[in-house]
Enzyme design. Structure first.
Site, short mmCIF file in Angstrom:
data_model
loop_
_atom_site.label_atom_id
_atom_site.label_comp_id
_atom_site.label_asym_id
_atom_site.label_seq_id
_atom_site.Cartn_x
_atom_site.Cartn_y
_atom_site.Cartn_z
N ARG A 189 -14.56 12.62 17.08
CA ARG A 189 -13.50 11.80 16.50
C ARG A 189 -12.12 12.31 16.92
O ARG A 189 -11.97 13.49 17.27
CB ARG A 189 -13.56 11.82 14.95
N HIS A 199 -13.38 8.74 3.70
CA HIS A 199 -13.43 9.17 5.09
C HIS A 199 -13.92 10.62 5.17
O HIS A 199 -13.93 11.34 4.17
CB HIS A 199 -12.04 9.05 5.72
N GLY A 221 0.84 -1.21 0.00
CA GLY A 221 0.00 0.00 0.00
C GLY A 221 0.87 1.25 0.00
O GLY A 221 0.54 2.27 0.58
N TYR A 252 -15.28 -4.99 8.54
CA TYR A 252 -13.90 -4.50 8.48
C TYR A 252 -13.20 -4.76 9.82
O TYR A 252 -12.07 -5.25 9.87
CB TYR A 252 -13.92 -3.00 8.18
N GLY A 273 -0.53 4.75 -0.85
CA GLY A 273 -1.72 5.18 -0.15
C GLY A 273 -1.45 6.31 0.84
O GLY A 273 -0.35 6.89 0.87
N VAL A 324 -0.92 6.53 4.15
CA VAL A 324 0.24 6.40 5.05
C VAL A 324 1.45 5.89 4.28
O VAL A 324 2.55 6.43 4.40
CB VAL A 324 -0.08 5.45 6.23
N LYS A 369 -9.89 -7.08 10.59
CA LYS A 369 -8.67 -6.48 11.14
C LYS A 369 -8.29 -7.14 12.47
O LYS A 369 -7.12 -7.38 12.75
CB LYS A 369 -8.88 -4.97 11.33
O1 GFB Z 1 -14.65 9.21 8.51
P1 GFB Z 1 -15.99 8.55 8.65
O2 GFB Z 1 -16.67 8.17 7.42
O3 GFB Z 1 -15.74 7.25 9.52
O4 GFB Z 1 -17.05 9.50 9.46
P2 GFB Z 1 -15.97 6.77 11.00
C1 GFB Z 1 -16.81 10.18 10.55
C2 GFB Z 1 -18.02 11.02 10.92
O5 GFB Z 1 -18.12 12.09 9.97
C3 GFB Z 1 -19.40 10.36 10.96
C4 GFB Z 1 -19.48 12.32 9.64
O6 GFB Z 1 -20.07 10.81 12.12
C5 GFB Z 1 -20.09 10.93 9.72
O7 GFB Z 1 -21.50 11.06 9.90
N1 GFB Z 1 -19.56 12.93 8.30
C6 GFB Z 1 -20.09 14.14 8.01
C7 GFB Z 1 -19.13 12.38 7.16
N2 GFB Z 1 -20.03 14.38 6.69
C8 GFB Z 1 -19.43 13.32 6.13
C9 GFB Z 1 -19.09 12.97 4.78
O8 GFB Z 1 -19.30 13.71 3.83
N3 GFB Z 1 -18.47 11.77 4.58
C10 GFB Z 1 -18.19 10.91 5.64
N4 GFB Z 1 -17.56 9.78 5.36
N5 GFB Z 1 -18.50 11.20 6.93
C11 GFB Z 1 -14.59 4.77 10.00
C12 GFB Z 1 -14.67 3.28 9.89
O9 GFB Z 1 -15.62 5.19 10.85
O10 GFB Z 1 -13.35 5.18 10.58
C13 GFB Z 1 -13.51 2.79 9.08
O11 GFB Z 1 -15.90 2.95 9.25
C14 GFB Z 1 -12.18 3.30 9.60
O12 GFB Z 1 -13.50 1.38 9.07
C15 GFB Z 1 -12.25 4.81 9.76
O13 GFB Z 1 -11.88 2.76 10.81
C16 GFB Z 1 -10.98 5.34 10.38
O14 GFB Z 1 -14.98 7.43 11.87
O15 GFB Z 1 -17.38 6.85 11.41
#
Ligand code: GFB
Length: 305
Positions: free
Chosen positions: A199, A170, A9, A127, A12, A14, A131
């Site tokens: 987060r 993400h 990777g 996932y 990517g 990282v 992992k």
């Molecule tokens: O980064 P994210 O998709 O992953 O979302 P998780 C984080 C938060 O951002 C959630 C909000 O509460 C989403 O509702 N959010 C707001 C958004 N707007 C957006 C947007 O436009 N796109 C996305 N994607 N989110 C992941 C895991 O969880 O974390 C993975 O599913 C991995 O497996 C990753 O571990 C690091 O933090 O919720």
């Protein structure tokens, strides 16, 4: 290849931060790590060390929409790479987990010992279990073969060479890309969910530095958390992106979209114990560098898949 460090990777988020002649970075086109024979063919080139960054990753949307692929691709890649490394006598290996693999219902903050104490959050369980099995494989190989393989558990990683996929990416790369489009078209910026979830974000360059240290210095059998242990709400991060991108338009919070897990606060005291002087990149600074990179490389950055 001997002293070369294999980085899977390597192009990517990282993997691209490991820069230097000491790194060997084949692409998935060269060697498909989901395929056992391809992986063993790569490992037969002979490496002392492996940094295994390759993974099928995505945000809450991607995880919920492609659970089958997120399980199969990750469990196959991890199993092939770790067994391939053993068979080709790799001495040192680091693999990547994520704080989303922790149980959803467990006492906070999350610490390394809690990793298997219950089911993960439903939004990324496929996932997370795939992992977790890499951690089990690494512990089993340490017990039976005495191998010094280990894994790191980063919180949400962000940085320049991310995948700016609006649908499956993400939160930070998705927001930056959406904000860019909204600014260019004078349209509203659509945010998923309520903006209330919390987060922890760590800069990709910090993850690379810490992982390099873990590869050469960490010898405990349990994985190690790589986190700033600083929580921020999605609404606060939106405000930062909007300010940095000079967006003046309307912001809409779309409650039809998933919030995912409410929070996953992790305890970084183990890595801080080993590296008390390590300076984590402040989120505002890391975001500024990431947004500048995105705007300067808009035509070439990854935006899907
Ligand atoms: O980064 P994210 O998709 O992953 O979302 P998780 C984080 C938060 O951002 C959630 C909000 O509460 C989403 O509702 N959010 C707001 C958004 N707007 C957006 C947007 O436009 N796109 C996305 N994607 N989110 C992941 C895991 O969880 O974390 C993975 O599913 C991995 O497996 C990753 O571990 C690091 O933090 O919720």
């Amino acid at each position: 290849m001997g002293s070369k460090i294999l980085v899977t990777g390597g192009n990517g988020l990282v993997g691209s931060e490991f820069i230097g002649d000491q790194y060997y970075k084949p692409t998935s086109k060269d060697y498909n790590l989901i395929n056992r024979d391809d992986t063993y063919r790569l490992m037969l080139k002979g490496f002392d060390s492996v940094i295994h960054c390759a993974a099928k990753v995505g945000g809450v949307g991607g995880n919920m929409n492609y659970k089958g692929e997120f399980f199969y691709d990750n469990i196959m890649m991890n199993t092939n790479v770790i067994e391939g490394a053993r068979l080709s006598k790799v001495k040192n290996l680091v693999s990547f987990l994520s704080t989303c693999v922790f149980p959803d219902q467990v006492g906070y903050p999350l610490t390394e010992k809690k990793i298997h104490l219950g089911p993960p959050h439903f939004s990324n369980d496929a996932y997370a279990y795939a992992k977790r099995m890499a951690d089990i494989q690494i512990r089993a190989y340490k017990e039976q073969y005495g191998l010094n393989y280990k894994s790191v558990i980063p919180c949400n990683i962000y940085g320049p060479n991310d995948n700016y996929d609006i649908k499956n990416g993400h939160v930070l790369p998705s927001l930056i890309h959406k904000c860019y489009i909204a600014r260019e078209n004078n349209t509203p910026l659509n945010i998923w969910g309520s903006g209330k979830p919390l987060r922890e974000f760590i800069f990709s360059k910090d993850v690379a530095k810490l992982t390099e240290w873990v590869l050469h210095n960490y010898n405990e059998s349990e994985p190690i958390i790589l986190s700033t242990s600083e929580e921020i709400s999605i609404r606060e991060i939106v405000d930062m992106v909007v300010e940095l991108m000079n967006f003046k338009g309307e912001i809409i919070f779309d409650s039809s979209k998933p919030d995912g897990q409410f929070r996953k606060p992790s305890d970084n005291s183990k890595i801080k114990h080993y590296l008390p002087d390590f300076k984590f990149t402040p989120i505002y600074e890391g975001l500024k560098e990431t947004i500048e990179y995105f705007e300067n490389h808009y035509n070439v950055v990854r935006k899907d898949g």
